[in-house]
Design a protein around this motif. Structure first.
Motif, mmCIF file in Angstrom:
data_model
loop_
_atom_site.group_PDB
_atom_site.id
_atom_site.type_symbol
_atom_site.label_atom_id
_atom_site.label_comp_id
_atom_site.label_asym_id
_atom_site.label_seq_id
_atom_site.Cartn_x
_atom_site.Cartn_y
_atom_site.Cartn_z
ATOM 1 N N GLY A 45 -73.462 2.923 -10.550
ATOM 2 C CA GLY A 45 -74.429 2.334 -9.615
ATOM 3 C C GLY A 45 -75.697 2.822 -10.241
ATOM 4 N N SER A 46 -76.971 2.491 -9.727
ATOM 5 C CA SER A 46 -78.197 2.755 -10.177
ATOM 6 C C SER A 46 -78.450 4.209 -9.880
ATOM 7 C CB SER A 46 -79.339 1.829 -9.458
ATOM 8 O OG SER A 46 -79.034 2.252 -8.127
ATOM 9 N N SER A 60 -69.130 3.883 -24.639
ATOM 10 C CA SER A 60 -69.031 4.519 -23.371
ATOM 11 C C SER A 60 -67.913 3.655 -23.005
ATOM 12 C CB SER A 60 -70.239 4.454 -22.650
ATOM 13 O OG SER A 60 -69.783 4.683 -21.247
ATOM 14 N N SER A 61 -66.964 4.175 -21.955
ATOM 15 C CA SER A 61 -65.949 3.573 -21.417
ATOM 16 C C SER A 61 -66.693 3.003 -20.018
ATOM 17 C CB SER A 61 -64.862 4.324 -21.008
ATOM 18 O OG SER A 61 -65.354 5.436 -20.023
ATOM 19 N N LEU A 62 -67.912 3.013 -19.680
ATOM 20 C CA LEU A 62 -68.533 2.888 -18.496
ATOM 21 C C LEU A 62 -69.475 1.592 -18.799
ATOM 22 C CD1 LEU A 62 -69.692 6.208 -16.782
ATOM 23 C CD2 LEU A 62 -67.587 4.762 -16.471
ATOM 24 N N VAL A 63 -69.870 0.628 -18.064
ATOM 25 C CA VAL A 63 -70.850 -0.316 -17.837
ATOM 26 C C VAL A 63 -71.887 0.369 -17.441
ATOM 27 C CG1 VAL A 63 -69.017 -2.435 -17.998
ATOM 28 C CG2 VAL A 63 -70.096 -1.832 -15.880
ATOM 29 N N VAL A 64 -73.095 -0.705 -17.665
ATOM 30 C CA VAL A 64 -74.123 -0.291 -17.095
ATOM 31 C C VAL A 64 -74.343 -0.979 -15.597
ATOM 32 C CG1 VAL A 64 -75.454 -0.125 -19.124
ATOM 33 C CG2 VAL A 64 -75.500 -2.353 -18.136
ATOM 34 N N PRO A 65 -74.992 -0.331 -14.911
ATOM 35 C CA PRO A 65 -75.009 -0.638 -13.316
ATOM 36 C C PRO A 65 -75.412 -1.993 -13.083
ATOM 37 C CG PRO A 65 -76.237 1.618 -13.566
ATOM 38 C CD PRO A 65 -75.835 1.078 -14.937
ATOM 39 N N VAL A 66 -75.219 -3.005 -12.037
ATOM 40 C CA VAL A 66 -75.615 -4.074 -11.685
ATOM 41 C C VAL A 66 -77.095 -4.176 -11.602
ATOM 42 C CG1 VAL A 66 -75.500 -6.025 -10.168
ATOM 43 C CG2 VAL A 66 -73.510 -4.745 -10.665
ATOM 44 N N GLY A 67 -77.866 -5.040 -12.419
ATOM 45 C CA GLY A 67 -79.358 -5.338 -12.413
ATOM 46 C C GLY A 67 -80.040 -4.145 -13.405
ATOM 47 N N SER A 68 -79.257 -3.758 -14.117
ATOM 48 C CA SER A 68 -79.914 -2.590 -15.050
ATOM 49 C C SER A 68 -79.929 -2.925 -16.209
ATOM 50 C CB SER A 68 -79.278 -0.987 -14.919
ATOM 51 O OG SER A 68 -79.171 -0.450 -13.711
ATOM 52 N N LEU A 69 -81.044 -2.750 -17.235
ATOM 53 C CA LEU A 69 -81.267 -3.098 -18.510
ATOM 54 C C LEU A 69 -81.191 -1.896 -19.185
ATOM 55 C CD1 LEU A 69 -81.636 -5.234 -20.781
ATOM 56 C CD2 LEU A 69 -84.134 -4.955 -20.394
ATOM 57 N N CYS A 100 -68.923 -4.107 -12.501
ATOM 58 C CA CYS A 100 -68.205 -3.728 -13.681
ATOM 59 C C CYS A 100 -68.300 -4.920 -14.945
ATOM 60 C CB CYS A 100 -66.757 -3.686 -12.951
ATOM 61 S SG CYS A 100 -66.403 -2.480 -11.562
ATOM 62 N N LEU A 101 -69.307 -5.441 -14.927
ATOM 63 C CA LEU A 101 -69.439 -6.409 -15.993
ATOM 64 C C LEU A 101 -70.881 -6.579 -16.551
ATOM 65 C CD1 LEU A 101 -68.078 -8.880 -17.528
ATOM 66 C CD2 LEU A 101 -69.301 -10.486 -15.609
ATOM 67 N N GLU A 102 -70.964 -6.364 -17.875
ATOM 68 C CA GLU A 102 -72.268 -6.405 -18.357
ATOM 69 C C GLU A 102 -72.268 -7.403 -19.883
ATOM 70 O OE1 GLU A 102 -72.533 -3.144 -22.006
ATOM 71 O OE2 GLU A 102 -72.566 -2.210 -20.035
ATOM 72 N N GLY A 267 -81.380 9.595 -32.127
ATOM 73 C CA GLY A 267 -81.817 8.351 -31.380
ATOM 74 C C GLY A 267 -82.228 8.379 -30.064
ATOM 75 N N TYR A 268 -82.807 7.607 -29.346
ATOM 76 C CA TYR A 268 -83.371 7.544 -27.913
ATOM 77 C C TYR A 268 -82.861 6.411 -27.212
ATOM 78 C CZ TYR A 268 -86.875 6.582 -24.402
ATOM 79 O OH TYR A 268 -87.294 6.621 -23.184
ATOM 80 N N SER A 269 -82.670 6.443 -26.033
ATOM 81 C CA SER A 269 -81.891 5.616 -24.992
ATOM 82 C C SER A 269 -82.664 5.699 -23.855
ATOM 83 C CB SER A 269 -80.571 5.714 -24.933
ATOM 84 O OG SER A 269 -79.891 5.606 -26.148
ATOM 85 N N PHE A 270 -82.626 4.348 -23.124
ATOM 86 C CA PHE A 270 -83.522 4.424 -21.776
ATOM 87 C C PHE A 270 -82.696 3.404 -20.965
ATOM 88 C CE2 PHE A 270 -85.535 1.426 -24.607
ATOM 89 C CZ PHE A 270 -85.539 0.195 -23.801
ATOM 90 N N ARG A 271 -83.039 3.249 -19.700
ATOM 91 C CA ARG A 271 -82.460 2.386 -18.654
ATOM 92 C C ARG A 271 -83.687 2.029 -17.691
ATOM 93 N NH1 ARG A 271 -77.514 4.504 -15.748
ATOM 94 N NH2 ARG A 271 -79.153 4.732 -13.756
ATOM 95 N N PHE A 272 -83.815 0.768 -17.298
ATOM 96 C CA PHE A 272 -84.660 0.239 -16.229
ATOM 97 C C PHE A 272 -83.460 -0.437 -15.150
ATOM 98 C CE2 PHE A 272 -87.414 -0.534 -19.735
ATOM 99 C CZ PHE A 272 -88.302 0.296 -19.694
ATOM 100 N N ASP A 273 -83.897 0.206 -13.845
ATOM 101 C CA ASP A 273 -82.773 -0.183 -13.035
ATOM 102 C C ASP A 273 -83.501 -1.257 -11.906
ATOM 103 O OD1 ASP A 273 -80.568 1.641 -13.694
ATOM 104 O OD2 ASP A 273 -81.906 3.220 -12.619
ATOM 105 N N ASP A 274 -82.410 -1.750 -10.990
ATOM 106 C CA ASP A 274 -82.855 -2.606 -9.912
ATOM 107 C C ASP A 274 -83.728 -4.012 -10.322
ATOM 108 O OD1 ASP A 274 -81.399 -1.171 -8.159
ATOM 109 O OD2 ASP A 274 -82.921 0.242 -7.973
ATOM 110 N N LEU A 275 -83.351 -4.515 -11.403
ATOM 111 C CA LEU A 275 -84.425 -5.423 -12.056
ATOM 112 C C LEU A 275 -83.919 -6.803 -11.033
ATOM 113 C CD1 LEU A 275 -83.848 -5.458 -15.797
ATOM 114 C CD2 LEU A 275 -85.655 -4.269 -14.430
ATOM 115 N N PHE A 276 -82.684 -6.953 -10.713
ATOM 116 C CA PHE A 276 -82.419 -8.278 -9.963
ATOM 117 C C PHE A 276 -83.030 -8.206 -8.596
ATOM 118 C CE2 PHE A 276 -78.186 -8.615 -12.416
ATOM 119 C CZ PHE A 276 -78.907 -9.317 -13.531
ATOM 120 N N HIS A 277 -82.991 -6.978 -8.109
ATOM 121 C CA HIS A 277 -83.777 -6.714 -6.764
ATOM 122 C C HIS A 277 -85.144 -7.032 -6.869
ATOM 123 C CE1 HIS A 277 -84.249 -5.052 -2.662
ATOM 124 N NE2 HIS A 277 -85.075 -4.003 -3.109
ATOM 125 N N ASN A 278 -85.986 -6.047 -7.900
ATOM 126 C CA ASN A 278 -87.153 -6.304 -7.927
ATOM 127 C C ASN A 278 -87.628 -7.945 -8.145
ATOM 128 O OD1 ASN A 278 -87.477 -3.868 -7.652
ATOM 129 N ND2 ASN A 278 -87.546 -3.317 -9.654
#
Length: 281
Positions: A45-46, A60-69, A100-102, A267-278
């Motif tokens: 989750g976010s 990673s065996s994990l997907v990104v949270p729903v609405g996260s980029l 569970c889907l990206e 390397g550098y990685s980032f994540r933006f959450d709750d895009l669908f909600h916003n």
């Protein structure tokens, strides 16, 4: 990494180079059977910490949270014999579209010559879809990814034609900060007359040394249907700047004559959450 940070680096090597079918079959059986050995994992989750497909080759065996980029980026320098090259950015964009889907896409990567006669040019665009199995024993995680490298890059770098792949990343939490993970990927090269298929197998041992830092060691083996294998020992680590930002490094060494002498990357990685909600708001 085959994003895998090394996918483009090893692409030219793996195309021209045999993997025993029994090894491939055994690895697939072990990965498929692993979840049955042991209560119910959940998809992120976010509020979860960022989980990336780098700096190790094992995704990673994990997907990104729903609405996260999520954006994952890196650069490498590679030496093979007298040739030395760099590649970057190894950029992957991942978007959680449902529980569970990206969907994800590997952006074209540029390989440049530093020394010698190394080939130069861009890699392919590679879109894919990834689904995480959400009802597994709590310590286990397993996902499946299906994608394809589209023939948009230089054939000298990425190879000819469409290149579909099927991938199974898995992980198991041992406890006390220790964990293992691995991945089996089958790459298909319909347009390549020399090698139609390559199976890649990886295995990782990881240790979380602090709340923010972790280290790993990894074995990577590429086994073509024809020719010699490419094998690497990879090691490195990551550090969480925040819950949604990570920096990382890795150093890999070839284990046989067909492999690169070394690969070094950052390397550098980032994540933006709750895009669908916003967006809805």
């Amino acid at each position: 990494m085959t994003h895998v940070p090394f996918r483009l680096i090893l692409a030219k090597i793996r195309r021209g180079t045999t993997a025993p079918g029994r090894f491939t079959a055994l690895t697939l059986v072990l990965v498929a059977a692993a979840p049955t050995l042991a209560q119910a994992g959940e998809c992120p989750g976010s509020a979860s910490e960022i989980a990336t497909d780098r700096p190790d080759v094992t995704n990673s065996s994990l997907v990104v949270p729903v609405g996260s980029l999520q954006g994952e980026n890196g650069i490498n320098t590679t030496r093979r014999g007298l040739d030395k090259a760099f590649d970057g950015t190894n950029s992957r964009l991942r978007l959680g579209i449902a529980d569970c889907l990206e969907i994800l896409i590997d952006v074209p990567n540029y390989t440049g010559r530093v020394k010698g006669d190394a080939d130069t040019g861009f890699g392919n665009v590679a879109p894919a879809i990834k689904w995480q199995f959400g009802s597994l024993p709590e310590a286990w995680n397993l996902s499946v990814t299906a994608g394809a490298g589209l023939p948009t890059g230089s054939p000298k770098i990425a190879g000819p034609g469409l290149q579909p792949y099927l991938q199974f990343p898995w992980s198991y939490e041992i406890g006390a900060g220790w964990g293992t993970s691995g991945m089996v990927t089958t790459f298909f090269f319909p347009s390549d007359l020399a090698n139609k298929q390559t199976t890649e197998a990886t295995f990782v041992l990881e240790k979380k040394v602090t709340d923010r830092a972790s280290l790993f060691v990894e074995y990577v083996g590429d086994y073509p249907s024809r020719g010699s294998s490419v094998q690497l020992f990879n090691t490195g680590g990551g550090y969480l700047l925040t819950r949604t930002q990570q920096i990382d490094f890795h150093v890999a060494f070839g284990l046989n004559r067909n492999s690169p002498n070394y690969i070094v990357g950052l390397g550098y990685s980032f994540r933006f959450d709750d895009l669908f909600h916003n967006a809805a708001r």
